[in-house]
Design a protein around this motif. Structure first.
Motif, short mmCIF file in Angstrom:
data_model
loop_
_atom_site.label_atom_id
_atom_site.label_comp_id
_atom_site.label_asym_id
_atom_site.label_seq_id
_atom_site.Cartn_x
_atom_site.Cartn_y
_atom_site.Cartn_z
N TYR A 240 -5.03 -32.15 7.71
CA TYR A 240 -4.46 -30.95 6.89
C TYR A 240 -5.01 -29.94 6.55
O TYR A 240 -6.21 -29.56 7.03
N THR A 241 -4.34 -28.54 5.95
CA THR A 241 -4.59 -27.23 5.42
C THR A 241 -6.46 -27.72 4.62
O THR A 241 -6.74 -26.46 4.74
N ASP A 242 -6.34 -28.68 3.70
CA ASP A 242 -7.57 -28.44 2.99
C ASP A 242 -9.10 -29.25 4.18
O ASP A 242 -10.09 -29.47 3.59
N GLN A 243 -8.81 -29.25 4.93
CA GLN A 243 -9.45 -29.63 6.47
C GLN A 243 -10.48 -30.97 5.89
O GLN A 243 -11.75 -31.33 6.61
N PHE A 244 -9.42 -31.68 5.04
CA PHE A 244 -10.63 -33.37 4.43
C PHE A 244 -9.22 -34.38 5.43
O PHE A 244 -9.52 -35.40 5.83
N HIS A 245 -7.93 -34.46 4.35
CA HIS A 245 -7.03 -35.27 4.53
C HIS A 245 -6.20 -35.46 6.38
O HIS A 245 -6.23 -34.14 6.45
N PRO A 246 -5.62 -35.95 6.52
CA PRO A 246 -5.06 -36.28 7.85
C PRO A 246 -4.09 -35.66 7.76
O PRO A 246 -3.10 -35.48 6.57
N ASN A 247 -3.39 -34.26 8.54
CA ASN A 247 -2.13 -34.09 8.30
C ASN A 247 -0.75 -35.29 9.20
O ASN A 247 -1.00 -36.16 9.11
N VAL A 248 0.18 -35.26 9.64
CA VAL A 248 1.01 -35.71 9.61
C VAL A 248 0.13 -36.28 11.05
O VAL A 248 1.29 -37.40 11.27
N GLN A 249 -0.16 -35.15 11.99
CA GLN A 249 0.04 -36.39 12.90
C GLN A 249 -0.91 -37.23 12.99
O GLN A 249 -1.50 -38.28 13.85
N GLY A 250 -1.82 -36.47 12.24
CA GLY A 250 -3.42 -37.36 12.01
C GLY A 250 -3.03 -38.85 11.14
O GLY A 250 -3.38 -40.00 12.14
N TYR A 251 -1.50 -38.83 10.27
CA TYR A 251 -1.38 -40.10 9.79
C TYR A 251 -1.09 -41.32 10.83
O TYR A 251 -1.06 -41.87 11.11
N LYS A 252 0.28 -40.11 11.79
CA LYS A 252 0.61 -41.21 12.63
C LYS A 252 -0.14 -42.05 13.44
O LYS A 252 0.16 -42.86 14.16
N LEU A 253 -1.20 -41.03 13.81
CA LEU A 253 -2.25 -41.67 14.86
C LEU A 253 -2.60 -42.84 14.37
O LEU A 253 -2.83 -44.12 14.72
N ILE A 254 -3.09 -42.71 12.74
CA ILE A 254 -3.73 -43.57 11.76
C ILE A 254 -2.64 -45.40 12.30
O ILE A 254 -3.35 -46.67 11.99
N ALA A 255 -1.46 -45.26 11.72
CA ALA A 255 -0.23 -46.05 11.57
C ALA A 255 -0.06 -46.57 13.15
O ALA A 255 0.03 -47.33 13.36
N GLU A 256 0.15 -45.82 14.50
CA GLU A 256 -0.30 -46.82 15.08
C GLU A 256 -1.02 -47.44 15.50
O GLU A 256 -1.12 -48.67 16.65
N ARG A 257 -2.00 -46.97 16.10
CA ARG A 257 -3.61 -48.56 15.83
C ARG A 257 -3.13 -48.76 14.80
O ARG A 257 -3.45 -50.26 15.62
N ALA A 258 -2.71 -49.35 13.91
CA ALA A 258 -2.51 -50.65 12.90
C ALA A 258 -1.40 -51.19 13.17
O ALA A 258 -1.27 -52.28 12.87
N ALA A 259 -0.51 -50.55 13.24
CA ALA A 259 0.83 -50.53 13.92
C ALA A 259 0.44 -51.81 15.04
O ALA A 259 1.73 -52.88 15.64
N ALA A 260 -0.49 -51.62 16.35
CA ALA A 260 -0.98 -52.12 17.84
C ALA A 260 -1.41 -53.15 16.80
O ALA A 260 -1.11 -54.81 18.06
N LEU A 261 -1.68 -53.73 15.67
CA LEU A 261 -2.78 -55.19 15.19
C LEU A 261 -1.69 -55.73 15.34
O LEU A 261 -2.17 -56.93 14.64
N VAL A 262 -0.52 -55.26 14.53
CA VAL A 262 0.46 -56.46 14.02
C VAL A 262 0.99 -57.64 14.66
O VAL A 262 1.13 -57.21 15.90
N THR A 263 0.97 -58.63 14.25
CA THR A 263 1.23 -59.79 15.54
C THR A 263 2.63 -60.46 14.46
O THR A 263 2.63 -60.29 12.83
N TRP A 264 3.80 -61.38 15.20
CA TRP A 264 4.74 -61.37 14.05
C TRP A 264 4.61 -62.93 14.10
O TRP A 264 4.07 -63.54 15.50
#
Length: 264
Positions: A240-264
């Motif tokens: 993000y513009t504060d150069q510390f927190h993720p922006n939308v793209q950064g958050y989506k990367l984290i979400a995709e990584r975590a989602a890949a670990l979810v099992t049903w």
């Protein structure tokens, strides 16, 4: 002659190392001094009241998100963060209705999360969850840049020791309340990786993640989700513009990584 030379070389090496650390400290000081003010289109609000958990299983797939500003979604104009994008991804896979309860608090530290878990309403949400997401530790380590700006490695080691004790208590309490839900602990990335002497700060973050992963491994169904590599090559593209927190793209990367670990 050799006996006289060795102490001299050791002294020069020590001075060089000190200069390196001093240079990094000044770089980080200058960085934090010039960080632009943060303005969000839709800033996420701190949790005011924890919703009551369902009295019994209502057939919904419940995702509970706990922790700091990354959980809360700071830096995302929609306020979704990785938890929101993860829930969106699961909605396309789950047969049940996916319900997200985001109890993240901007600026939260591990002692504050541990205290929060003492609340009856929070405990009810933990017990009802099918998946528990936890992002905690960034504020413990970075402390608004103070830790890495001074770069006192002995102080970092002390902070890590204190955090590990808190993390053990947090994970232990979550497992007591809900031994069945998969628990995902979000690892740290290095937002300063493009600054001078990033190899030093990167080592600190990698060591921090290693210890967190070892701590998580002691608890059943508990996994550390690595994020360091996601930001490693193009960190400026995902902040993000504060150069510390993720922006939308950064958050989506984290979400995709975590989602890949979810099992049903």
């Amino acid at each position: 002659m050799r006996e006289k030379t060795l102490p001299w070389l050791m002294a020069v090496s020590a001075l060089a190392a000190a200069a390196c650390l001093a240079g990094l400290a000044w770089t980080l000081y200058d960085y934090f001094r010039e960080v632009p003010p943060v303005t969000l289109t839709k800033p996420p609000e701190a949790v005011q009241e924890v919703p009551a958990a369902p009295a019994e299983d209502d057939g919904k797939f419940r995702v509970l998100a706990l922790g700091d500003s990354l959980t809360r979604g700071y830096g995302d104009p929609e306020g979704k963060g990785y938890a929101g994008y993860l829930a969106d991804a699961l909605k396309g896979k789950a047969k049940e209705e996916v319900v997200l309860e985001n109890l993240g608090v901007n600026g939260q530290t591990s002692p504050q999360l541990a205290e929060m878990l003492g609340q009856a309403a929070v405990q009810g949400q933990v017990k009802a969850a099918d998946i528990i997401l936890v992002s905690i530790g960034g504020n413990d380590l970075f402390r608004g840049g103070e830790t890495l700006a001074t770069l006192d490695l002995a102080a970092v080691a002390k902070i890590q020791e204190e955090y590990t004790k808190q993390l053990q208590g947090i994970l232990g309490r979550l497992r007591e309340l809900n031994p069945q839900a998969n628990l995902f602990l979000i690892g740290l990335y290095n937002p300063f990786i493009e600054l001078k002497d990033a190899n030093v700060t990167s080592k600190i973050v990698r060591d921090w993640n290693y210890q967190a992963a070892e701590t998580a491994a002691a608890y059943p169904k508990t996994v550390l989700v690595p994020t360091f590599d996601l930001f490693q090559l193009k960190v400026s593209d995902y902040l993000y513009t504060d150069q510390f927190h993720p922006n939308v793209q950064g958050y989506k990367l984290i979400a995709e990584r975590a989602a890949a670990l979810v099992t049903w």
